[in-house]
Motif scaffolding. Structure first.
Motif, PDB file in Angstrom:
ATOM      1  N   PHE A 104      -1.177 -11.404  -1.713  1.00  0.00           N
ATOM      2  CA  PHE A 104       0.264 -11.488  -1.496  1.00  0.00           C
ATOM      3  C   PHE A 104       0.650 -11.775  -0.045  1.00  0.00           C
ATOM      4  CE2 PHE A 104      -0.920  -7.011  -2.601  1.00  0.00           C
ATOM      5  CZ  PHE A 104      -1.080  -6.531  -1.311  1.00  0.00           C
ATOM      6  N   TYR A 105      -0.316 -12.002   0.821  1.00  0.00           N
ATOM      7  CA  TYR A 105      -0.013 -12.448   2.188  1.00  0.00           C
ATOM      8  C   TYR A 105       0.303 -13.935   2.098  1.00  0.00           C
ATOM      9  CZ  TYR A 105      -0.468 -11.745   7.283  1.00  0.00           C
ATOM     10  OH  TYR A 105      -0.235 -11.601   8.632  1.00  0.00           O
ATOM     11  N   THR A 106       1.455 -14.369   2.573  1.00  0.00           N
ATOM     12  CA  THR A 106       2.017 -15.652   2.132  1.00  0.00           C
ATOM     13  C   THR A 106       1.349 -16.897   2.698  1.00  0.00           C
ATOM     14  OG1 THR A 106       3.705 -15.593   3.878  1.00  0.00           O
ATOM     15  CG2 THR A 106       4.273 -14.602   1.743  1.00  0.00           C
ATOM     16  N   TYR A 107       0.445 -16.752   3.652  1.00  0.00           N
ATOM     17  CA  TYR A 107      -0.135 -17.948   4.257  1.00  0.00           C
ATOM     18  C   TYR A 107      -0.941 -18.785   3.264  1.00  0.00           C
ATOM     19  CZ  TYR A 107       1.140 -15.781   8.752  1.00  0.00           C
ATOM     20  OH  TYR A 107       1.815 -15.214   9.805  1.00  0.00           O
ATOM     21  N   ILE A 108      -1.604 -18.145   2.296  1.00  0.00           N
ATOM     22  CA  ILE A 108      -2.367 -18.944   1.328  1.00  0.00           C
ATOM     23  C   ILE A 108      -1.444 -19.657   0.342  1.00  0.00           C
ATOM     24  CG2 ILE A 108      -4.559 -17.728   1.545  1.00  0.00           C
ATOM     25  CD1 ILE A 108      -3.834 -16.168  -1.009  1.00  0.00           C
ATOM     26  N   ALA A 109      -0.242 -19.107   0.134  1.00  0.00           N
ATOM     27  CA  ALA A 109       0.740 -19.838  -0.681  1.00  0.00           C
ATOM     28  C   ALA A 109       1.188 -21.088   0.066  1.00  0.00           C
ATOM     29  CB  ALA A 109       1.928 -18.937  -1.008  1.00  0.00           C
ATOM     30  N   THR A 110       1.457 -20.949   1.360  1.00  0.00           N
ATOM     31  CA  THR A 110       1.820 -22.111   2.179  1.00  0.00           C
ATOM     32  C   THR A 110       0.706 -23.152   2.167  1.00  0.00           C
ATOM     33  OG1 THR A 110       3.300 -20.840   3.620  1.00  0.00           O
ATOM     34  CG2 THR A 110       2.327 -22.851   4.538  1.00  0.00           C
ATOM     35  N   MET A 111      -0.537 -22.689   2.243  1.00  0.00           N
ATOM     36  CA  MET A 111      -1.658 -23.624   2.201  1.00  0.00           C
ATOM     37  C   MET A 111      -1.654 -24.414   0.893  1.00  0.00           C
ATOM     38  SD  MET A 111      -5.769 -22.979   2.743  1.00  0.00           S
ATOM     39  CE  MET A 111      -5.986 -21.961   1.273  1.00  0.00           C
ATOM     40  N   GLY A 112      -1.483 -23.734  -0.221  1.00  0.00           N
ATOM     41  CA  GLY A 112      -1.500 -24.414  -1.513  1.00  0.00           C
ATOM     42  C   GLY A 112      -0.390 -25.440  -1.653  1.00  0.00           C
ATOM     43  N   TYR A 223      -3.983  -2.653   4.688  1.00  0.00           N
ATOM     44  CA  TYR A 223      -2.767  -3.327   4.219  1.00  0.00           C
ATOM     45  C   TYR A 223      -2.764  -3.671   2.724  1.00  0.00           C
ATOM     46  CZ  TYR A 223       0.277  -7.415   3.494  1.00  0.00           C
ATOM     47  OH  TYR A 223       1.176  -8.313   2.980  1.00  0.00           O
ATOM     48  N   PRO A 224      -3.862  -4.159   2.122  1.00  0.00           N
ATOM     49  CA  PRO A 224      -3.785  -4.549   0.708  1.00  0.00           C
ATOM     50  C   PRO A 224      -3.390  -3.418  -0.229  1.00  0.00           C
ATOM     51  CG  PRO A 224      -5.730  -5.507   1.724  1.00  0.00           C
ATOM     52  CD  PRO A 224      -5.178  -4.533   2.713  1.00  0.00           C
ATOM     53  N   GLY A 225      -3.615  -2.160   0.164  1.00  0.00           N
ATOM     54  CA  GLY A 225      -3.180  -1.034  -0.659  1.00  0.00           C
ATOM     55  C   GLY A 225      -1.890  -0.417  -0.160  1.00  0.00           C
ATOM     56  N   ALA A 226      -1.770  -0.267   1.157  1.00  0.00           N
ATOM     57  CA  ALA A 226      -0.571   0.338   1.727  1.00  0.00           C
ATOM     58  C   ALA A 226       0.663  -0.517   1.477  1.00  0.00           C
ATOM     59  CB  ALA A 226      -0.765   0.564   3.225  1.00  0.00           C
ATOM     60  N   CYS A 227       0.469  -1.810   1.257  1.00  0.00           N
ATOM     61  CA  CYS A 227       1.595  -2.716   1.014  1.00  0.00           C
ATOM     62  C   CYS A 227       2.369  -2.343  -0.250  1.00  0.00           C
ATOM     63  CB  CYS A 227       1.093  -4.158   0.921  1.00  0.00           C
ATOM     64  SG  CYS A 227       2.401  -5.390   0.880  1.00  0.00           S
ATOM     65  N   ILE A 229       3.663   0.311  -0.922  1.00  0.00           N
ATOM     66  CA  ILE A 229       4.794   1.152  -0.533  1.00  0.00           C
ATOM     67  C   ILE A 229       6.042   0.308  -0.284  1.00  0.00           C
ATOM     68  CG2 ILE A 229       5.585   2.886   1.132  1.00  0.00           C
ATOM     69  CD1 ILE A 229       3.307   3.796  -0.725  1.00  0.00           C
ATOM     70  N   GLU A 230       5.880  -0.983  -0.025  1.00  0.00           N
ATOM     71  CA  GLU A 230       7.040  -1.865   0.140  1.00  0.00           C
ATOM     72  C   GLU A 230       7.938  -1.849  -1.088  1.00  0.00           C
ATOM     73  OE1 GLU A 230       5.729  -5.787   1.066  1.00  0.00           O
ATOM     74  OE2 GLU A 230       5.568  -5.397   3.214  1.00  0.00           O
ATOM     75  N   ALA A 231       7.371  -1.567  -2.252  1.00  0.00           N
ATOM     76  CA  ALA A 231       8.129  -1.612  -3.500  1.00  0.00           C
ATOM     77  C   ALA A 231       8.711  -0.249  -3.869  1.00  0.00           C
ATOM     78  CB  ALA A 231       7.246  -2.118  -4.637  1.00  0.00           C
ATOM     79  N   THR A 232       8.864   0.630  -2.877  1.00  0.00           N
ATOM     80  CA  THR A 232       9.427   1.959  -3.106  1.00  0.00           C
ATOM     81  C   THR A 232      10.543   2.229  -2.103  1.00  0.00           C
ATOM     82  OG1 THR A 232       8.076   3.223  -1.532  1.00  0.00           O
ATOM     83  CG2 THR A 232       7.070   2.704  -3.663  1.00  0.00           C
ATOM     84  N   ARG A 233      11.166   3.406  -2.228  1.00  0.00           N
ATOM     85  CA  ARG A 233      12.193   3.834  -1.266  1.00  0.00           C
ATOM     86  C   ARG A 233      11.568   4.539  -0.068  1.00  0.00           C
ATOM     87  NH1 ARG A 233      16.996   6.997  -4.107  1.00  0.00           N
ATOM     88  NH2 ARG A 233      17.733   6.939  -1.933  1.00  0.00           N
ATOM     89  N   MET A 234      10.252   4.643  -0.018  1.00  0.00           N
ATOM     90  CA  MET A 234       9.561   5.225   1.121  1.00  0.00           C
ATOM     91  C   MET A 234       9.448   4.222   2.262  1.00  0.00           C
ATOM     92  SD  MET A 234       6.349   6.965  -0.794  1.00  0.00           S
ATOM     93  CE  MET A 234       5.403   6.631   0.698  1.00  0.00           C
ATOM     94  N   SER A 235       9.048   4.709   3.411  1.00  0.00           N
ATOM     95  CA  SER A 235       8.755   3.837   4.552  1.00  0.00           C
ATOM     96  C   SER A 235       7.281   3.462   4.559  1.00  0.00           C
ATOM     97  CB  SER A 235       9.086   4.556   5.867  1.00  0.00           C
ATOM     98  OG  SER A 235       8.575   3.833   6.968  1.00  0.00           O
ATOM     99  N   GLU A 236       7.009   2.177   4.747  1.00  0.00           N
ATOM    100  CA  GLU A 236       5.641   1.700   4.902  1.00  0.00           C
ATOM    101  C   GLU A 236       5.259   1.621   6.381  1.00  0.00           C
ATOM    102  OE1 GLU A 236       8.291  -1.856   5.078  1.00  0.00           O
ATOM    103  OE2 GLU A 236       8.149  -0.061   3.812  1.00  0.00           O
ATOM    104  N   GLY A 237       6.039   2.319   7.226  1.00  0.00           N
ATOM    105  CA  GLY A 237       5.700   2.388   8.644  1.00  0.00           C
ATOM    106  C   GLY A 237       6.289   1.298   9.504  1.00  0.00           C
ATOM    107  N   ARG A 238       7.016   0.342   8.894  1.00  0.00           N
ATOM    108  CA  ARG A 238       7.713  -0.626   9.737  1.00  0.00           C
ATOM    109  C   ARG A 238       8.761   0.120  10.562  1.00  0.00           C
ATOM    110  NH1 ARG A 238       6.949  -4.425   5.341  1.00  0.00           N
ATOM    111  NH2 ARG A 238       5.918  -6.309   6.116  1.00  0.00           N
ATOM    112  N   GLY A 239       8.936  -0.334  11.797  1.00  0.00           N
ATOM    113  CA  GLY A 239       9.800   0.397  12.703  1.00  0.00           C
ATOM    114  C   GLY A 239       9.036   1.425  13.516  1.00  0.00           C
ATOM    115  N   THR A 240       7.706   1.354  13.439  1.00  0.00           N
ATOM    116  CA  THR A 240       6.824   2.136  14.307  1.00  0.00           C
ATOM    117  C   THR A 240       5.777   1.183  14.865  1.00  0.00           C
ATOM    118  OG1 THR A 240       5.034   2.723  12.764  1.00  0.00           O
ATOM    119  CG2 THR A 240       7.073   4.026  12.639  1.00  0.00           C
TER     120      THR A 240
END
Length: 383
Positions: A104-112, A223-227, A229-240
């Motif tokens: 789900f890291y978007t660079y390989i989508a851009t490559m395709g 990141y492949p597992g911690a990501c 958390i982006e799909a929840t109401r929790m913080s995935e640590g962005r802003g730190t």
């Protein structure tokens, strides 16, 4: 110019790239621009921009590179695929971006999509290969059975695939993951000295953050597992300064969570209780989730990188947090569609919500991973 770039001599080059493409201490953009044998005609920018400083998901506008005067066409705005007009003066399209090895890291989508555009205009496509920071053996996660119609779910591959971008470009074409690639003239410029058992630290190369919130190798590793958390109401640590390493919520108990996770003895990881408050950080996260709120949770600590199974660990972490969610929050805690897209399974949200043990969820993808390893084998370039 380096002999490995002789294939570009005398050509007008379109370069799909960002700040992560370096040759020694120089950006590849500058190397090409200063090379008399090559005419750098256009730059194509992925998510985060050509200099890698835009927030995740932020649209990128077309612009002019201030240093070289070369036009930059955004591939993360209204256009995700180069138009015929953008490619009209291009003799060869070159891809050079450092990936992190997650579906789900978007660079390989851009490559395709740039491969597809090149094929449709009968333009040769060259990938300058770079290491997979996670190595060539970590393969985990569900294989999507449908197109999620998003940059996060373009390909039917596991969450971690253990391939370099060059190897994966060969697989995109060979497996017809996108249409109209049969006639693409694809060439991969191989690395020298990389082997499948090498994680990023084994390469001896300095880490250059491929995006603002992957500041170091340890973050890329979890990141492949911690990501998820982006799909929840929790913080995935962005802003730190420790995105994805720090995870938390206003209602979470860090000590209890750390004890429960450490009791699972997840390979290569331990967890410490953590307290943090997300803030706006220019160049990383200008409007982070739960900004200004005092949060409790856990901090990932990597003890043995080679042993880490990042996506499996992420499921354990997500499950333990969900067990602590107050009833007042549970009703809209998840973004179900986003969660299923990241996981690559329409059943994943239901599994987590119903409390299916993480071990059972992991076992559910093992046959898919075994099949994928066999299917990817013809496209591998390194032992």
């Amino acid at each position: 110019m380096n002999n490995q770039f002789d294939i570009l001599e005398g050509k007008k080059v379109g370069l799909v790239t960002n700040h992560s493409a370096v040759v020694g201490d120089s950006l590849l953009i500058d190397v090409f621009h200063n090379a008399g044998e090559v005419e750098l005609a256009a730059l194509f920018s992925p998510e985060h921009g050509i200099r890698g400083q835009s927030d995740a998901g932020a649209y990128i506008d077309d612009s002019i590179d201030t240093k070289t005067g070369i036009p930059i066409y955004s591939l993360y705005g209204e256009t995700r695929k180069p138009t015929p007009e953008m490619l009209k003066d291009i003799d060869v399209l070159v891809f050079d971006i450092q990936d992190v090895g997650a579906r789900f890291y978007t660079y390989i989508a851009t490559m395709g999509y740039t491969m597809q555009a090149a094929a449709e205009q009968d333009i040769p496509y060259v990938v300058l290969d770079r290491p997979n920071p996670l190595g060539g053996e970590k393969v985990e996660g569900f294989i999507p059975t449908r197109d999620y119609d998003t940059f996060s779910g373009v390909y039917p591959i596991p969450v971690t695939h253990g391939m370099t971008v060059g190897e994966f470009a060969r697989m995109i074409k060979g497996e017809s993951y996108l249409q109209n690639l049969d006639e693409l003239k694809l060439e991969v410029v191989k690395m020298q000295g990389w082997t499948r058992d090498m994680l990023w630290p084994d390469t001896g190369l300095p880490w250059r953050p491929p995006s603002p919130n992957i500041p170091d190798f340890e973050t890329a590793l979890i990141y492949p597992g911690a990501c998820l958390i982006e799909a929840t109401r929790m913080s995935e640590g962005r802003g730190t300064r420790e995105p994805f390493i720090l995870l938390g919520a206003p209602w979470a108990g860090g000590t209890v969570l750390a004890q429960k996770l450490n009791g699972k003895k997840l390979p290569g990881l331990i967890f410490d209780p953590a307290q943090f408050t997300p803030i706006s950080i220019e160049g990383m996260a200008t409007s982070p989730k739960l900004e200004g709120e005092a949060l409790e949770g856990v901090r990932y600590i990597v003890t043995e990188p080679r042993s880490v199974r990042p996506f499996e660990a992420g499921i354990h972490v997500l499950s333990e947090f969900y067990h602590l969610v107050p009833d007042s929050v549970k009703g809209n805690f998840f973004r179900p569609s986003r969660l299923n897209t990241l996981a690559g399974s329409d059943q994943f949200y239901d599994m987590i919500k119903e409390g299916i043990p993480a071990k059972i969820i992991v076992n559910a993808w093992e046959k898919q991973v075994t099949s994928f390893r066999q299917r990817r084998h013809p496209y591998l370039l390194y032992e």
